[in-house]
Design a protein around this motif. Structure first.
Motif, PDB file in Angstrom:
ATOM      1  N   THR A 216      67.878 -23.776  48.191  1.00  0.00           N
ATOM      2  CA  THR A 216      68.972 -24.742  48.249  1.00  0.00           C
ATOM      3  C   THR A 216      69.442 -24.965  49.679  1.00  0.00           C
ATOM      4  OG1 THR A 216      69.713 -24.047  46.063  1.00  0.00           O
ATOM      5  CG2 THR A 216      71.265 -25.330  47.363  1.00  0.00           C
ATOM      6  N   GLU A 220      69.352 -28.600  51.497  1.00  0.00           N
ATOM      7  CA  GLU A 220      70.567 -29.252  51.992  1.00  0.00           C
ATOM      8  C   GLU A 220      70.490 -29.458  53.499  1.00  0.00           C
ATOM      9  OE1 GLU A 220      74.337 -28.528  49.134  1.00  0.00           O
ATOM     10  OE2 GLU A 220      73.923 -26.904  50.543  1.00  0.00           O
ATOM     11  N   TYR A 224      71.037 -33.037  55.219  1.00  0.00           N
ATOM     12  CA  TYR A 224      72.165 -33.211  56.143  1.00  0.00           C
ATOM     13  C   TYR A 224      71.686 -33.436  57.579  1.00  0.00           C
ATOM     14  CZ  TYR A 224      75.355 -31.611  52.478  1.00  0.00           C
ATOM     15  OH  TYR A 224      76.090 -31.499  51.324  1.00  0.00           O
ATOM     16  N   SER A 280      74.330 -33.113  48.600  1.00  0.00           N
ATOM     17  CA  SER A 280      74.245 -31.764  48.023  1.00  0.00           C
ATOM     18  C   SER A 280      73.793 -31.832  46.568  1.00  0.00           C
ATOM     19  CB  SER A 280      75.596 -31.058  48.126  1.00  0.00           C
ATOM     20  OG  SER A 280      75.530 -29.778  47.513  1.00  0.00           O
ATOM     21  N   ALA A 283      70.093 -32.551  46.543  1.00  0.00           N
ATOM     22  CA  ALA A 283      69.337 -31.348  46.908  1.00  0.00           C
ATOM     23  C   ALA A 283      69.257 -30.376  45.737  1.00  0.00           C
ATOM     24  CB  ALA A 283      69.985 -30.678  48.116  1.00  0.00           C
TER      25      ALA A 283
END
Length: 427
Positions: A216, A220, A224, A280, A283
């Protein structure tokens, strides 16, 4: 008077066929009106017409006035050299072929019922017009006609949504999983961040997405980082520091370029739609389902799809909407309303495209899914509701958006099933 009424009269044989004569008094018998051409070139192909004793096969062209032939420069266009009949409302001049023979002309105004013209004028010449030309009558349209037409319109709109799928497939050498990821990312951005999210997804090295799907933090950090959210220094935010460090590591290990980009917007968005939250959630969706594309393709009902998209943003976002600023605790799950938009704009277009690619027939499955989603609520839908129309599901609301955008606003009433019924009603 518009040319489309001439097309309508000819295509559906609404003229009095018994004793047709050309403007030069030649007997005309229509054996086959031909195929309506909606592209450039003559209006009808492959018509069969007997003029006096001679049987002709070829194209038919229509104009309000005969002289429009010259106004449109057809005399110099080779596509019009095999026109066998010129159909007009008003015959104001002869039209000649290159060999100086006259093209026979049929004046439609002499052969149509007055009731048809009256209905046409009522449709287009309301003094007090509502939202659409037939606003005062559409609510009284036969339910059978309306429902069948709305289903046609829904698939028209869905087909249009598959155009982007086709383009993305070409760009990605038919990588269906990557295409789904790009399209899904685009629609996670909603209207305001659609393009930035779309560009992020296209620029991302998708083999890397497959490689890091178990992690994760890495997923992310990749999203990002490509969104430009890891370029700042935020003191005291350990999670932000971890993301930034992870993105630096991924760049060094996999040698990808972090190119200039359009940064996603926060302005005019509700906090739940902030790009930080949506990225998020995206993801985490891919971490949760390593086989997301196949899960979506194999889902047969809207409830199965809801289960697939049952996901929330990472725990950090339970009390954040932006980096470095703590907010009241709230778990950021994908709402059903948001998932409905994803189904309409991503899942069903990809389902239809993939089914066509595999040679499968899925209209019933698609109708089953779209009929299980509640109608959208927007300005167009609200206005149509005021015309006494019902919208039990997104199938009807999507269809009406297609009707309004592609027919009503363009005055294509004679290509619309509602317009046909109104023109065919008894006086």
């Amino acid at each position: 008077m518009r040319e489309d009424i001439l097309h309508f009269i000819w295509k559906y044989k609404k003229l009095q066929l018994g004793n047709l004569k050309s403007s030069n008094n030649e007997a005309i018998q229509i054996l086959d009106v031909g195929s309506h051409n909606l592209l450039s070139g003559p209006d009808f192909f492959n018509a069969k017409i007997q003029i006096d004793e001679q049987l002709w096969a070829g194209t038919v062209e229509m104009h309000i006035k005969s002289s429009d032939w010259y106004a449109h420069n057809h005399e110099t266009d080779p596509n019009y050299q095999n026109v066998i009949l010129h159909v007009v409302w008003e015959d104001d001049c002869d039209v000649f072929r290159k060999d100086n023979t006259v093209i026979p002309t049929l004046v439609l105004r002499d052969y149509i019922p007055s009731s048809l013209l009256q209905e046409y004028q009522k449709l287009f010449y309301h003094k007090e017009r509502s939202l659409i030309n037939c606003g005062n009558e559409i609510g009284h349209t036969s339910d059978f006609v309306l429902q069948n037409w709305l289903e046609v319109l829904y698939f028209e709109r869905l087909e249009r949504k598959t155009d982007l799928v086709t383009k993305l497939l070409k760009d990605s050498n038919n990588d269906w999983e990557r295409v789904f990821f790009v399209l899904l990312s685009k629609n996670f951005g909603l209207k305001i961040n659609s393009e930035p999210f779309f560009e992020i997804a296209k620029r991302l090295p998708f083999p890397l997405v497959r490689k890091i799907q178990d992690n994760t933090l890495q997923m992310e950090s990749l999203l990002y980082g490509f969104a430009g959210f890891l370029d700042d220094d935020i003191i005291g935010d350990n999670y932000y520091d971890s993301l930034k460090k992870e993105f630096t590591f991924l760049k060094a290990k996999f040698h990808f370029l972090d190119l200039p980009h359009q940064k996603p917007e926060f302005f005019k968005l509700r906090p739940s739609n902030f790009p930080t939250i949506r990225l998020s959630q995206l993801a985490n969706l891919y971490v949760l389902h390593h086989n997301l594309f196949s899960r979506v393709i194999n889902a047969k009902s809207v409830e199965e799809i809801y289960l697939v998209f049952k996901v929330s943003a990472s725990e950090y976002w339970n009390n954040h909407y932006t980096f470095g600023k703590v907010s009241k605790k709230h778990v950021k799950i994908l709402t059903r309303k948001f998932v409905d938009l994803l189904i309409v704009n991503t899942v069903l277009p990809i389902k239809l495209s993939y089914a066509k690619h595999m040679g499968r027939d899925v209209p019933d499955e698609i109708i089953n899914i779209i009929s299980g989603i509640i109608s959208e609520s927007n300005t167009v839908i609200s206005k149509f509701k005021s015309l006494k129309l019902q919208f039990p599901s997104a199938k009807e609301s999507q269809a009406v958006i297609q009707l309004y955008n592609e027919y009503c606003t363009k005055n294509k009433c004679l290509q619309c099933a509602v317009g046909h019924q109104l023109l065919n009603r008894k006086p």
